[in-house]
Design a protein around this motif. Structure first.
Motif, mmCIF file in Angstrom:
data_model
loop_
_atom_site.group_PDB
_atom_site.id
_atom_site.type_symbol
_atom_site.label_atom_id
_atom_site.label_comp_id
_atom_site.label_asym_id
_atom_site.label_seq_id
_atom_site.Cartn_x
_atom_site.Cartn_y
_atom_site.Cartn_z
ATOM 1 N N ASP A 1 110.166 -6.562 -59.414
ATOM 2 C CA ASP A 1 109.170 -5.622 -58.891
ATOM 3 C C ASP A 1 109.257 -5.468 -57.379
ATOM 4 O OD1 ASP A 1 108.080 -8.078 -58.188
ATOM 5 O OD2 ASP A 1 106.027 -7.532 -58.743
ATOM 6 N N LYS A 2 110.381 -5.869 -56.782
ATOM 7 C CA LYS A 2 110.576 -5.586 -55.353
ATOM 8 C C LYS A 2 112.023 -5.759 -54.936
ATOM 9 C CE LYS A 2 109.777 -9.625 -52.728
ATOM 10 N NZ LYS A 2 108.982 -10.805 -52.369
ATOM 11 N N HIS B 1 114.310 3.785 -58.265
ATOM 12 C CA HIS B 1 114.136 3.912 -59.713
ATOM 13 C C HIS B 1 114.675 2.705 -60.468
ATOM 14 C CE1 HIS B 1 118.125 5.575 -58.830
ATOM 15 N NE2 HIS B 1 118.461 5.152 -60.042
ATOM 16 N N TYR B 2 115.258 1.731 -59.763
ATOM 17 C CA TYR B 2 115.638 0.513 -60.492
ATOM 18 C C TYR B 2 114.773 -0.665 -60.063
ATOM 19 C CZ TYR B 2 118.076 -2.787 -63.342
ATOM 20 O OH TYR B 2 118.332 -3.743 -64.302
ATOM 21 N N LYS B 3 113.485 -0.513 -60.284
ATOM 22 C CA LYS B 3 112.555 -1.629 -60.214
ATOM 23 C C LYS B 3 111.279 -1.198 -60.911
ATOM 24 C CE LYS B 3 110.864 -0.621 -55.642
ATOM 25 N NZ LYS B 3 111.205 -0.775 -54.253
ATOM 26 N N GLU B 4 110.413 -2.184 -61.165
ATOM 27 C CA GLU B 4 109.189 -1.933 -61.923
ATOM 28 C C GLU B 4 107.986 -2.226 -61.030
ATOM 29 O OE1 GLU B 4 110.896 -5.301 -64.188
ATOM 30 O OE2 GLU B 4 110.122 -4.220 -65.926
ATOM 31 N N THR B 5 106.814 -1.801 -61.469
ATOM 32 C CA THR B 5 105.607 -2.336 -60.853
ATOM 33 C C THR B 5 105.333 -3.680 -61.530
ATOM 34 O OG1 THR B 5 104.116 -1.388 -62.484
ATOM 35 C CG2 THR B 5 104.678 0.001 -60.573
ATOM 36 N N MET B 6 104.489 -4.471 -60.890
ATOM 37 C CA MET B 6 104.164 -5.773 -61.474
ATOM 38 C C MET B 6 103.599 -5.599 -62.874
ATOM 39 S SD MET B 6 101.675 -8.402 -61.812
ATOM 40 C CE MET B 6 100.335 -8.156 -60.680
ATOM 41 N N THR C 1 112.623 -13.561 -68.168
ATOM 42 C CA THR C 1 113.724 -13.411 -67.216
ATOM 43 C C THR C 1 113.318 -12.772 -65.888
ATOM 44 O OG1 THR C 1 115.237 -13.235 -69.119
ATOM 45 C CG2 THR C 1 116.101 -12.520 -66.994
ATOM 46 N N PRO C 2 112.642 -13.533 -65.016
ATOM 47 C CA PRO C 2 112.501 -13.033 -63.645
ATOM 48 C C PRO C 2 113.890 -13.039 -63.012
ATOM 49 C CG PRO C 2 111.712 -15.321 -63.816
ATOM 50 C CD PRO C 2 112.074 -14.884 -65.211
ATOM 51 N N ARG C 3 114.305 -11.913 -62.396
ATOM 52 C CA ARG C 3 115.694 -11.842 -61.900
ATOM 53 C C ARG C 3 115.992 -13.002 -60.962
ATOM 54 N NH1 ARG C 3 119.110 -7.241 -61.916
ATOM 55 N NH2 ARG C 3 121.027 -8.362 -61.593
ATOM 56 N N TYR C 4 115.204 -13.134 -59.906
ATOM 57 C CA TYR C 4 115.220 -14.304 -59.006
ATOM 58 C C TYR C 4 114.090 -14.114 -58.000
ATOM 59 C CZ TYR C 4 118.087 -11.930 -55.283
ATOM 60 O OH TYR C 4 118.576 -11.105 -54.317
ATOM 61 N N ALA C 5 113.872 -15.136 -57.182
ATOM 62 C CA ALA C 5 112.670 -15.136 -56.335
ATOM 63 C C ALA C 5 112.628 -13.939 -55.388
ATOM 64 C CB ALA C 5 112.582 -16.444 -55.557
ATOM 65 N N LEU C 6 113.779 -13.428 -54.959
ATOM 66 C CA LEU C 6 113.764 -12.305 -54.017
ATOM 67 C C LEU C 6 113.443 -10.973 -54.692
ATOM 68 C CD1 LEU C 6 116.815 -13.033 -51.667
ATOM 69 C CD2 LEU C 6 114.391 -13.588 -51.331
ATOM 70 N N CYS D 1 111.095 -10.666 -57.132
ATOM 71 C CA CYS D 1 109.792 -10.739 -57.794
ATOM 72 C C CYS D 1 108.710 -11.141 -56.796
ATOM 73 C CB CYS D 1 109.819 -11.782 -58.919
ATOM 74 S SG CYS D 1 111.030 -11.445 -60.210
ATOM 75 N N THR D 2 107.564 -10.464 -56.899
ATOM 76 C CA THR D 2 106.408 -10.913 -56.123
ATOM 77 C C THR D 2 105.896 -12.230 -56.721
ATOM 78 O OG1 THR D 2 104.945 -9.663 -57.577
ATOM 79 C CG2 THR D 2 105.698 -8.545 -55.567
#
Ligand code: GUN
Ligand code: FE
Length: 451
Positions: free
Chosen positions: A172-173, A179-184, A211-216, A218-219
């Motif tokens: 989400d960030k 267009h290649y990300k989501e809202t939370m 599957t959170p992609r990685y810390a950078l 995701c909020t």
């Protein structure tokens, strides 16, 4: 016996079986009999002298026994603990940048195309077939943010008979593409939809993985939501950790309240005994202790770590910390879709570390064989039912001919099974893998046809 016996055993094999146990990295059973029951589980492992008794107890005739030829052996199927299915579309290219630039330049644009189910169908069919042929009986996949395409990947693994963990990616960030990300909220809702739709399909060998992609990507809020979803539903979790030094530095800046990169995931309930984190090249010993305490595991992806100039993971140090570890291809950061390549690069990296610091003791090929099979199953917490040849476990296996005609290996006739295994690990490829079995079903050569 009065009942008909044809369906009692799916297969009975006689020959050499090579596998790992907790105590022994390479255990060789020469001239053994192994039976697989109708449920695809190992029913017995025995000496040939017991053939008559076994055929009576388990209901098969000696004529039904399949005999392995000279230079053939069975080994457990290999486990790819970290692979990005959509990135197979550009595997073997785009290896000229470090991680953060590589993601923005190649990865996010490539993954964004998987909004199309046609593209997903084409690439996901290719990657499942390729990895199966290469002897990967279990794969732990990242898909993309697209729920329906991720469900299609799960369906394709099920159709071809590969054991799989499949994750819809959450981010989400910090994407180079808006267009290649989501809202939370989208990410959380679509993760729930993905999990419930996948569980509803009741595919016997396919599980969802949070599957959170990685810390950078995701909020903190999204990481917390995903940790809660995994916890409430007892689900697997996968992500990336400490792959690249620029990444580690940014994570520390973005999460100042956390004591380490590992602590970021720990604080959001994402480090559990069903968590597998890829890379970990730059983890400290304290962070490895936290992995051990939580039961979380690492996926070692040496091809990717070298190809993106990320770092050199010291596997010996990880094992000394009693952290579970398996091997991963990390397609397309790693260019090879074969765990045999991961075996070789694991040995190479271990030797490079010993060149740099001679007190580092090198890994043996026997140990790395275990990492590719039982170690991977342990890292994915599925070793209660797969990973080696034990009565009651599923029969996930490769029938290998080290001297396959037209293949890459030359063998002197008198070589024993340990040499055949070592040559296969160092020199072999899919030409040496005659058959692949998952849960007792023969899945290579392919029988499933895409219509
Ligand atoms: N970190 C976050 N996403 C990725 C990815 O797709 N590949 C690799 N190697 N590292 C990542
Ligand atoms: Fe990765």
């Amino acid at each position: 016996r009065t009942h008909t016996t044809t369906a009692a055993m799916k297969h009975v094999f006689r020959g050499t079986f090579i596998h790992s146990t907790q105590q022994t990295p390479v255990e060789i059973l020469e001239d053994a009999l192994l039976g697989v029951n109708a449920d695809g589980k190992v029913a017995f492992i025995a000496k040939p002298e017991e053939l008559n008794k076994l055929s009576e107890t388990f209901g098969f005739t000696p004529a039904e026994v399949t005999h392995l030829a000279q230079h053939e052996f069975f080994m457990p199927g290999m486990v790819d603990t970290h692979i990005h299915a959509p990135q197979y579309s550009y595997a073997g290219t785009a290896l000229d940048m470090p991680l953060l630039q590589w993601l923005n330049t190649y990865t996010f644009p490539a993954e964004s195309r998987f909004k199309s189910l046609d593209i997903a169908n084409e690439v996901y069919t290719q990657v499942v077939k390729r990895t199966l042929r290469n002897g990967t009986t279990t794969a732990c996949y990242f898909a993309t943010i697209h729920t329906d395409a991720s469900l299609l990947l799960a369906q394709i693994t099920n159709d071809f008979g590969q054991r799989a963990l499949v994750g819809k990616v959450c981010m989400d960030k910090n994407s180079s593409l808006k267009h290649y990300k989501e809202t939370m909220q989208e990410s959380q809702e679509e993760t729930c939809r993905f999990i419930s739709e996948l569980l509803n399909k009741k595919y016997p060998l396919v599980k969802p993985v949070v599957t959170p992609r990685y810390a950078l990507s995701c909020t903190g809020a999204l990481l917390g939501q995903l940790g809660a979803i995994a916890k409430n539903n007892h689900l697997h979790i996968q992500s990336h950790i400490s792959e690249n030094l620029d990444e580690v530095k940014l994570v520390k800046e973005l999460f100042p309240e956390c004591t380490s990169y590992t602590d970021v995931y720990h604080k959001h309930n994402l480090l559990t005994d069903k968590t597998v984190m890829a890379h970990g090249c730059h983890l400290t010993d304290e962070e490895l202790d936290l992995f051990r305490e939580t039961g979380a595991s690492l996926s070692h992806c040496p091809n990717s770590n070298i190809s993106l100039c990320s770092g050199l993971l010291n596997v010996r140090n990880v094992l000394n910390h009693k952290v579970k570890l398996g091997l991963g291809t990390d397609i397309a950061g790693g260019y090879s879709a074969s765990i045999l390549d991961a075996v070789r690069k694991t040995l190479d990296v271990s030797k490079v570390l010993t060149i740099l610091e001679p007190e580092n003791d090198v890994l043996t090929f026997e140990e790395v064989f275990r990492l590719a099979t039982l170690g991977g199953s342990q890292a994915l917490s599925i070793d209660d039912h797969t990973g080696n040849f034990v009565v009651g476990k599923d029969f996930d296996a490769l029938r290998v001919n080290a001297a396959a005609p037209g293949g890459p290996i030359d063998i002197i006739d008198c070589e024993g099974p340990k040499v055949l295994l070592e040559k296969f690990l160092n020199l072999g490829d899919d030409r040496n893998i005659l058959e692949v079995f998952v849960a007792g079903r023969r899945v290579v050569p392919f029988t499933y046809q895409v219509v």
